[in-house]
Motif scaffolding. Sequence first.
Motif, PDB file in Angstrom:
ATOM      1  N   LEU A   4       0.833  -1.202   0.000  1.00  0.00           N
ATOM      2  CA  LEU A   4       0.000   0.000   0.000  1.00  0.00           C
ATOM      3  C   LEU A   4       0.864   1.246   0.000  1.00  0.00           C
ATOM      4  O   LEU A   4       1.838   1.331   0.758  1.00  0.00           O
ATOM      5  CB  LEU A   4      -0.867  -0.036   1.272  1.00  0.00           C
ATOM      6  N   LEU A   5       0.500   2.205  -0.828  1.00  0.00           N
ATOM      7  CA  LEU A   5       1.127   3.536  -0.785  1.00  0.00           C
ATOM      8  C   LEU A   5       0.083   4.515  -0.242  1.00  0.00           C
ATOM      9  O   LEU A   5      -1.015   4.627  -0.810  1.00  0.00           O
ATOM     10  CB  LEU A   5       1.574   3.965  -2.189  1.00  0.00           C
ATOM     11  N   ILE A   6       0.433   5.192   0.855  1.00  0.00           N
ATOM     12  CA  ILE A   6      -0.471   6.205   1.440  1.00  0.00           C
ATOM     13  C   ILE A   6       0.069   7.584   1.095  1.00  0.00           C
ATOM     14  O   ILE A   6       1.199   7.931   1.475  1.00  0.00           O
ATOM     15  CB  ILE A   6      -0.546   6.076   2.980  1.00  0.00           C
ATOM     16  N   LEU A   7      -0.717   8.374   0.376  1.00  0.00           N
ATOM     17  CA  LEU A   7      -0.357   9.779   0.146  1.00  0.00           C
ATOM     18  C   LEU A   7      -0.894  10.554   1.336  1.00  0.00           C
ATOM     19  O   LEU A   7      -2.115  10.587   1.566  1.00  0.00           O
ATOM     20  CB  LEU A   7      -0.970  10.285  -1.154  1.00  0.00           C
ATOM     21  N   GLY A   8       0.008  11.159   2.109  1.00  0.00           N
ATOM     22  CA  GLY A   8      -0.405  11.649   3.422  1.00  0.00           C
ATOM     23  C   GLY A   8      -0.318  13.143   3.617  1.00  0.00           C
ATOM     24  O   GLY A   8      -0.615  13.931   2.715  1.00  0.00           O
ATOM     25  N   GLY A   9       0.067  13.523   4.836  1.00  0.00           N
ATOM     26  CA  GLY A   9       0.155  14.935   5.181  1.00  0.00           C
ATOM     27  C   GLY A   9      -1.092  15.445   5.870  1.00  0.00           C
ATOM     28  O   GLY A   9      -1.313  16.664   5.913  1.00  0.00           O
ATOM     29  N   THR A  10      -1.933  14.539   6.389  1.00  0.00           N
ATOM     30  CA  THR A  10      -3.169  14.944   7.061  1.00  0.00           C
ATOM     31  C   THR A  10      -3.352  14.121   8.347  1.00  0.00           C
ATOM     32  O   THR A  10      -2.753  13.052   8.498  1.00  0.00           O
ATOM     33  CB  THR A  10      -4.404  14.667   6.161  1.00  0.00           C
ATOM     34  N   THR A  11      -4.227  14.604   9.225  1.00  0.00           N
ATOM     35  CA  THR A  11      -4.572  13.877  10.456  1.00  0.00           C
ATOM     36  C   THR A  11      -5.128  12.502  10.110  1.00  0.00           C
ATOM     37  O   THR A  11      -4.813  11.500  10.761  1.00  0.00           O
ATOM     38  CB  THR A  11      -5.660  14.675  11.231  1.00  0.00           C
ATOM     39  N   GLU A  12      -5.966  12.448   9.065  1.00  0.00           N
ATOM     40  CA  GLU A  12      -6.607  11.191   8.679  1.00  0.00           C
ATOM     41  C   GLU A  12      -5.572  10.192   8.166  1.00  0.00           C
ATOM     42  O   GLU A  12      -5.638   9.004   8.445  1.00  0.00           O
ATOM     43  CB  GLU A  12      -7.664  11.454   7.589  1.00  0.00           C
ATOM     44  N   ALA A  13      -4.593  10.685   7.406  1.00  0.00           N
ATOM     45  CA  ALA A  13      -3.536   9.803   6.890  1.00  0.00           C
ATOM     46  C   ALA A  13      -2.708   9.252   8.046  1.00  0.00           C
ATOM     47  O   ALA A  13      -2.286   8.088   8.024  1.00  0.00           O
ATOM     48  CB  ALA A  13      -2.650  10.568   5.905  1.00  0.00           C
ATOM     49  N   ASN A  14      -2.487  10.077   9.068  1.00  0.00           N
ATOM     50  CA  ASN A  14      -1.709   9.627  10.218  1.00  0.00           C
ATOM     51  C   ASN A  14      -2.451   8.534  10.985  1.00  0.00           C
ATOM     52  O   ASN A  14      -1.843   7.552  11.425  1.00  0.00           O
ATOM     53  CB  ASN A  14      -1.394  10.805  11.141  1.00  0.00           C
ATOM     54  N   ALA A  15      -3.760   8.688  11.119  1.00  0.00           N
ATOM     55  CA  ALA A  15      -4.560   7.655  11.799  1.00  0.00           C
ATOM     56  C   ALA A  15      -4.525   6.363  10.978  1.00  0.00           C
ATOM     57  O   ALA A  15      -4.386   5.260  11.528  1.00  0.00           O
ATOM     58  CB  ALA A  15      -6.000   8.142  11.973  1.00  0.00           C
ATOM     59  N   LEU A  16      -4.615   6.496   9.665  1.00  0.00           N
ATOM     60  CA  LEU A  16      -4.558   5.309   8.802  1.00  0.00           C
ATOM     61  C   LEU A  16      -3.196   4.630   8.921  1.00  0.00           C
ATOM     62  O   LEU A  16      -3.106   3.403   8.977  1.00  0.00           O
ATOM     63  CB  LEU A  16      -4.828   5.711   7.342  1.00  0.00           C
ATOM     64  N   SER A  17      -2.145   5.429   8.984  1.00  0.00           N
ATOM     65  CA  SER A  17      -0.791   4.901   9.104  1.00  0.00           C
ATOM     66  C   SER A  17      -0.677   4.039  10.365  1.00  0.00           C
ATOM     67  O   SER A  17      -0.126   2.924  10.342  1.00  0.00           O
ATOM     68  CB  SER A  17       0.165   6.097   9.138  1.00  0.00           C
ATOM     69  N   ARG A  18      -1.242   4.513  11.473  1.00  0.00           N
ATOM     70  CA  ARG A  18      -1.208   3.740  12.729  1.00  0.00           C
ATOM     71  C   ARG A  18      -1.991   2.431  12.581  1.00  0.00           C
ATOM     72  O   ARG A  18      -1.523   1.364  12.975  1.00  0.00           O
ATOM     73  CB  ARG A  18      -1.793   4.570  13.887  1.00  0.00           C
ATOM     74  N   ALA A  19      -3.164   2.523  11.967  1.00  0.00           N
ATOM     75  CA  ALA A  19      -4.012   1.335  11.826  1.00  0.00           C
ATOM     76  C   ALA A  19      -3.345   0.295  10.925  1.00  0.00           C
ATOM     77  O   ALA A  19      -3.382  -0.900  11.209  1.00  0.00           O
ATOM     78  CB  ALA A  19      -5.376   1.739  11.255  1.00  0.00           C
ATOM     79  N   VAL A  20      -2.715   0.751   9.870  1.00  0.00           N
ATOM     80  CA  VAL A  20      -2.056  -0.151   8.914  1.00  0.00           C
ATOM     81  C   VAL A  20      -0.839  -0.809   9.561  1.00  0.00           C
ATOM     82  O   VAL A  20      -0.589  -2.001   9.387  1.00  0.00           O
ATOM     83  CB  VAL A  20      -1.677   0.647   7.639  1.00  0.00           C
TER      84      VAL A  20
END
Length: 243
Positions: A4-20
């Motif tokens: 998976l590639l996560i394009l981030g830079g947001t609060t939501e992306a950070n939460a997803l990063s933790r969950a993943v």
Amino acid sequence: MPHLLILGGTTEANALSRAVAEAGLTATYSYAGRVDMPRPQPLPTRVGGFGGVDGLCGYIRDHEITHLVDATHPFAAQMSHNAKAACLATGIELAALTRPEWDEVTGDRWTRVPDVAAAAAALSGPARRVFLAVGRMHLDAFAVRPQHHYLLRLVDEPETLPLPDAEVVVARGPFSVAGDRALMQAHKTDLVVSKNAGGSGARAKLDAARELGVEVMMIDRPTMPPRLELRSSIEVLDWLDHG
Ligand code: NAP
């Protein structure tokens, strides 16, 4: 094996990063590199642009990416259009992790404008005390309105500013309503200019504005490409399971 590639830079992306990371999935988190000290992530992280659609296609192929989650900010339209085009060209799965827009509620004093240029155009009147909460990248657009006193809240101390009468507060969200109310009172803010980002991290200024009876100029979101839109990390994990 999915990658998976996560394009981030947001609060939501950070939460997803933790969950993943907790789920033990293979994933990479991508930052544009706009701030000096990006938040550390529990996933392998890369920083910087890919080099347009072709560069992103190359990255996807070189790293054998199978799924891309576009969890960028709702105003990061260029990146989102590139992500859509690159996923189409390489045949990998795309989903966006998005948040609902903010809506006006009773007591709000909003004026809506279609984009940043329209917000600057609408500030043609006499001098006001403006909390310009649009981020560093959009300040140049307001250089045509030098008559106002601007309060800017930025992640990093800027080297130069295009606005002659501006005060900078260096801070990183999430922010509290009490804190934003105190900030706006201390600066005698009479107008907040905000992008319709949605989400919780930057909402406090709108609640504070309502409590203080301060006007808000709300900038509408840019148009995004059609794509699968998911609302939570759980929905993304589910999609990865079944996609
Ligand atoms: P943008 O205008 O849509 O993107 C411009 C270029 O920056 C893209 O074409 C891409 O360069 C690069 N880029 C953007 N996001 C990237 C990412 N996550 N990883 C790698 N490269 C990226 O984007 P933006 O509005 O400047 O936003 C940049 C970053 O800040 C995004 O990660 C976004 O989530 C975050 N952010 C933006 C805002 C905002 O208001 N716009 C607010 C908070 C956070 P290449 O073409 O070279 O690949």
